[in-house]
Design a protein around this motif. Structure first.
Motif, mmCIF file in Angstrom:
data_model
loop_
_atom_site.group_PDB
_atom_site.id
_atom_site.type_symbol
_atom_site.label_atom_id
_atom_site.label_comp_id
_atom_site.label_asym_id
_atom_site.label_seq_id
_atom_site.Cartn_x
_atom_site.Cartn_y
_atom_site.Cartn_z
ATOM 1 N N THR A 65 7.124 7.693 -25.720
ATOM 2 C CA THR A 65 7.437 6.842 -24.777
ATOM 3 C C THR A 65 8.500 5.970 -25.268
ATOM 4 O O THR A 65 9.101 5.217 -24.248
ATOM 5 N N THR A 66 9.203 5.761 -26.657
ATOM 6 C CA THR A 66 9.927 5.193 -27.111
ATOM 7 C C THR A 66 9.381 3.609 -26.875
ATOM 8 O O THR A 66 10.412 2.747 -27.136
ATOM 9 N N ASP A 67 8.291 3.226 -26.614
ATOM 10 C CA ASP A 67 8.021 1.926 -26.560
ATOM 11 C C ASP A 67 8.211 1.212 -27.588
ATOM 12 O O ASP A 67 8.238 -0.120 -27.537
ATOM 13 N N TRP A 68 8.367 1.795 -28.928
ATOM 14 C CA TRP A 68 8.445 1.130 -30.339
ATOM 15 C C TRP A 68 9.786 0.595 -30.310
ATOM 16 O O TRP A 68 9.939 -0.214 -30.899
ATOM 17 N N MET A 69 10.743 0.909 -29.276
ATOM 18 C CA MET A 69 12.227 0.244 -29.332
ATOM 19 C C MET A 69 12.187 -0.767 -28.312
ATOM 20 O O MET A 69 13.180 -1.420 -28.019
ATOM 21 N N GLU A 70 11.027 -0.996 -27.366
ATOM 22 C CA GLU A 70 11.026 -2.119 -26.383
ATOM 23 C C GLU A 70 12.133 -1.810 -25.410
ATOM 24 O O GLU A 70 13.186 -2.662 -25.171
ATOM 25 N N PRO A 71 12.100 -0.620 -24.762
ATOM 26 C CA PRO A 71 13.529 -0.027 -23.753
ATOM 27 C C PRO A 71 13.114 -0.934 -22.487
ATOM 28 O O PRO A 71 14.182 -0.803 -21.714
ATOM 29 N N GLY A 72 11.849 -1.460 -22.102
ATOM 30 C CA GLY A 72 11.872 -1.921 -20.987
ATOM 31 C C GLY A 72 10.413 -1.184 -20.232
ATOM 32 O O GLY A 72 10.436 0.092 -20.480
ATOM 33 N N THR A 73 9.806 -1.835 -19.408
ATOM 34 C CA THR A 73 8.745 -1.216 -18.777
ATOM 35 C C THR A 73 9.252 0.215 -17.954
ATOM 36 O O THR A 73 8.442 1.155 -18.051
ATOM 37 N N ASP A 74 10.189 -0.158 -17.231
ATOM 38 C CA ASP A 74 10.543 0.973 -16.542
ATOM 39 C C ASP A 74 10.970 2.258 -17.204
ATOM 40 O O ASP A 74 10.661 3.409 -16.799
ATOM 41 N N THR A 75 11.372 1.842 -18.165
ATOM 42 C CA THR A 75 11.844 2.952 -19.075
ATOM 43 C C THR A 75 10.599 3.926 -19.776
ATOM 44 O O THR A 75 10.866 5.269 -19.717
ATOM 45 N N ILE A 76 9.580 3.194 -20.034
ATOM 46 C CA ILE A 76 8.538 3.683 -20.597
ATOM 47 C C ILE A 76 7.907 4.389 -19.469
ATOM 48 O O ILE A 76 7.308 5.412 -19.649
ATOM 49 N N VAL A 77 7.780 3.841 -18.407
ATOM 50 C CA VAL A 77 7.060 4.535 -17.159
ATOM 51 C C VAL A 77 7.684 5.967 -17.031
ATOM 52 O O VAL A 77 7.182 6.898 -16.742
ATOM 53 N N ASP A 78 9.227 5.878 -16.922
ATOM 54 C CA ASP A 78 9.917 7.015 -16.580
ATOM 55 C C ASP A 78 9.740 8.081 -17.561
ATOM 56 O O ASP A 78 9.279 9.428 -17.236
ATOM 57 N N ARG A 79 9.503 7.855 -18.784
ATOM 58 C CA ARG A 79 9.526 8.677 -19.896
ATOM 59 C C ARG A 79 8.031 9.660 -19.608
ATOM 60 O O ARG A 79 7.911 10.744 -19.910
ATOM 61 N N VAL A 80 7.054 8.890 -19.304
ATOM 62 C CA VAL A 80 5.708 9.375 -19.279
ATOM 63 C C VAL A 80 5.777 10.240 -18.073
ATOM 64 O O VAL A 80 5.082 11.325 -17.834
ATOM 65 N N GLU A 81 6.191 9.629 -16.972
ATOM 66 C CA GLU A 81 6.052 10.312 -15.770
ATOM 67 C C GLU A 81 6.824 11.662 -15.552
ATOM 68 O O GLU A 81 6.508 12.704 -15.160
ATOM 69 N N SER A 82 7.921 11.466 -16.194
ATOM 70 C CA SER A 82 9.019 12.774 -16.089
ATOM 71 C C SER A 82 8.533 13.753 -17.122
ATOM 72 O O SER A 82 8.952 14.886 -17.074
ATOM 73 N N GLY A 83 7.952 13.446 -18.184
ATOM 74 C CA GLY A 83 7.337 14.337 -19.542
ATOM 75 C C GLY A 83 5.981 14.746 -19.158
ATOM 76 O O GLY A 83 5.734 15.708 -19.902
ATOM 77 N N ALA B 238 3.060 17.198 -18.200
ATOM 78 C CA ALA B 238 3.055 18.744 -18.150
ATOM 79 C C ALA B 238 1.753 18.983 -18.703
ATOM 80 O O ALA B 238 1.317 18.372 -19.576
ATOM 81 N N PRO B 239 0.892 20.150 -18.511
ATOM 82 C CA PRO B 239 0.079 20.547 -19.047
ATOM 83 C C PRO B 239 0.085 20.793 -20.463
ATOM 84 O O PRO B 239 1.004 21.496 -21.243
ATOM 85 N N GLY B 240 -0.839 20.136 -21.267
ATOM 86 C CA GLY B 240 -0.731 20.134 -22.699
ATOM 87 C C GLY B 240 -0.063 19.201 -23.414
ATOM 88 O O GLY B 240 -0.121 19.307 -24.683
ATOM 89 N N VAL B 241 0.589 18.487 -22.975
ATOM 90 C CA VAL B 241 1.209 17.360 -23.452
ATOM 91 C C VAL B 241 0.556 16.185 -24.291
ATOM 92 O O VAL B 241 -0.577 15.956 -23.708
ATOM 93 N N VAL B 242 0.911 15.841 -25.491
ATOM 94 C CA VAL B 242 0.581 14.807 -26.023
ATOM 95 C C VAL B 242 1.571 13.682 -26.020
ATOM 96 O O VAL B 242 2.670 13.722 -26.559
ATOM 97 N N VAL B 243 0.911 12.447 -25.526
ATOM 98 C CA VAL B 243 2.003 11.351 -25.328
ATOM 99 C C VAL B 243 1.693 10.225 -26.354
ATOM 100 O O VAL B 243 0.422 10.021 -26.945
ATOM 101 N N LEU B 244 2.952 9.991 -26.876
ATOM 102 C CA LEU B 244 2.847 8.764 -28.149
ATOM 103 C C LEU B 244 3.034 7.585 -27.584
ATOM 104 O O LEU B 244 4.302 7.268 -26.963
ATOM 105 N N SER B 245 2.279 6.434 -27.679
ATOM 106 C CA SER B 245 2.528 4.989 -27.377
ATOM 107 C C SER B 245 2.143 4.316 -28.448
ATOM 108 O O SER B 245 1.602 4.881 -29.559
ATOM 109 N N HIS B 246 2.148 3.090 -28.639
ATOM 110 C CA HIS B 246 1.746 2.166 -29.620
ATOM 111 C C HIS B 246 0.921 0.963 -29.113
ATOM 112 O O HIS B 246 1.537 0.327 -28.009
ATOM 113 N N ASP B 247 0.112 0.426 -29.776
ATOM 114 C CA ASP B 247 -0.473 -0.578 -29.421
ATOM 115 C C ASP B 247 -0.539 -1.657 -30.467
ATOM 116 O O ASP B 247 -1.490 -2.715 -30.462
ATOM 117 N N ALA B 248 0.371 -1.774 -31.629
ATOM 118 C CA ALA B 248 0.584 -2.571 -32.322
ATOM 119 C C ALA B 248 1.984 -2.254 -33.132
ATOM 120 O O ALA B 248 2.589 -1.351 -32.458
#
Length: 278
Positions: free
Chosen positions: A216-234, A236-246
């Protein structure tokens, strides 16, 4: 497990916390039930491995000794050459993962959103954060989330010797067992920097190595819209999504999951976690 049993376990874990006063590469396809089904090529993905290793900050605790025997004897696994990158099992299945926590400022909001939509996820936690936030791991256990090992201080493993890597991993598994109730069965290398020792030691400790498909590149703090777009555009079946809570200001992550999670559900995706081995 029945709901009343879960609450009982949580009360026991919380009581223990109070008493202690603290607390890319080629992909390997793994079925949702944990069975390896084959391999599939995948392009390298960008991720936090692109960041420089963080220097230990003032609040970072020293790793506990890794020389003591584990409390429970883990089942030894086959040593992999590459981390798990995708899952299979049929249907539109995805896995949501969160690294670097738990953090009392951001993790509860993420857990609230997951609970709202009745979704389970994986949390790859750092031991130094676990000892300060044991109640959050107890909550993860109660709500059915899977907790994985992300080392004690989040070091670059390729710069450590084998003894240091073992200490980072083993002490974190001990802390997870104390707070979560079970030893972890999954491991993720900080920065996505894997080496042979990490694969070997993880297998000895009963942990499968997991990477990710979508960062999601949330570790770069690219903006909420960019994070949303990366998840929604990426998605697909079988995908593992990386985000951070710290690991930094995760306000954007908290806001973004409130948008992209209902979108994935409305799009027919089933957000799942790997099954625990017996």
């Amino acid at each position: 497990m029945q709901k009343d049993q879960l609450f009982t376990r949580r009360r026991m874990l919380l009581a223990g916390a109070a008493a202690l006063g603290a607390a890319g590469t080629a992909g390997i396809v793994v079925a949702a039930g944990g069975e390896e089904t084959g391999r599939t090529a995948a392009a390298p993905v960008a991720g936090p491995q692109a960041r420089q290793a963080l220097k230990p900050s003032a609040f970072r605790l020293q790793p506990l000794t890794g020389d003591a025997p584990p409390r429970a004897v883990p089942r030894r696994l086959k040593v992999r050459d590459e981390p798990v990158l995708r899952i299979s099992g049929g249907g539109r299945r995805m896995v949501l993962t969160f690294d670097d926590g738990p953090n009392p400022e951001y993790t509860p909001h993420i857990l609230d959103t997951l609970a709202k939509y009745r979704v389970r996820a994986m949390f790859f936690v750092c031991g130094e954060c676990v000892v300060e936030n044991r109640e959050l791991l107890a909550r993860m256990a109660d709500e059915g989330h899977v907790v994985g090992n992300h080392t004690w201080t989040h070091p670059l493993l390729t710069e450590l010797d084998r003894h240091e890597i073992r200490s980072e991993m083993e002490s974190t598994s001990d802390a997870i067992e104390d707070a979560y109730g079970q030893r972890p069965q999954w491991f993720r290398a900080p920065y996505g920097a894997w080496n042979r020792a990490a694969f070997q030691l993880g297998a000895q400790m009963g942990m499968e190595p997991m990477a990710w498909t979508v960062d999601t590149t949330d570790w770069m703090e690219p903006g909420t819209d960019t994070i949303v777009d990366r998840v929604e555009s990426g998605a697909a079946p079988g995908v593992v999504v990386l985000s951070h809570d710290a690991g930094g200001d995760r306000t954007q992550t908290v806001r973004a999951i409130r948008e992209w999670l209902p979108y994935l559900i409305d799009s027919g995706y089933h957000l799942t976690v790997p099954a625990r081995r017996a």
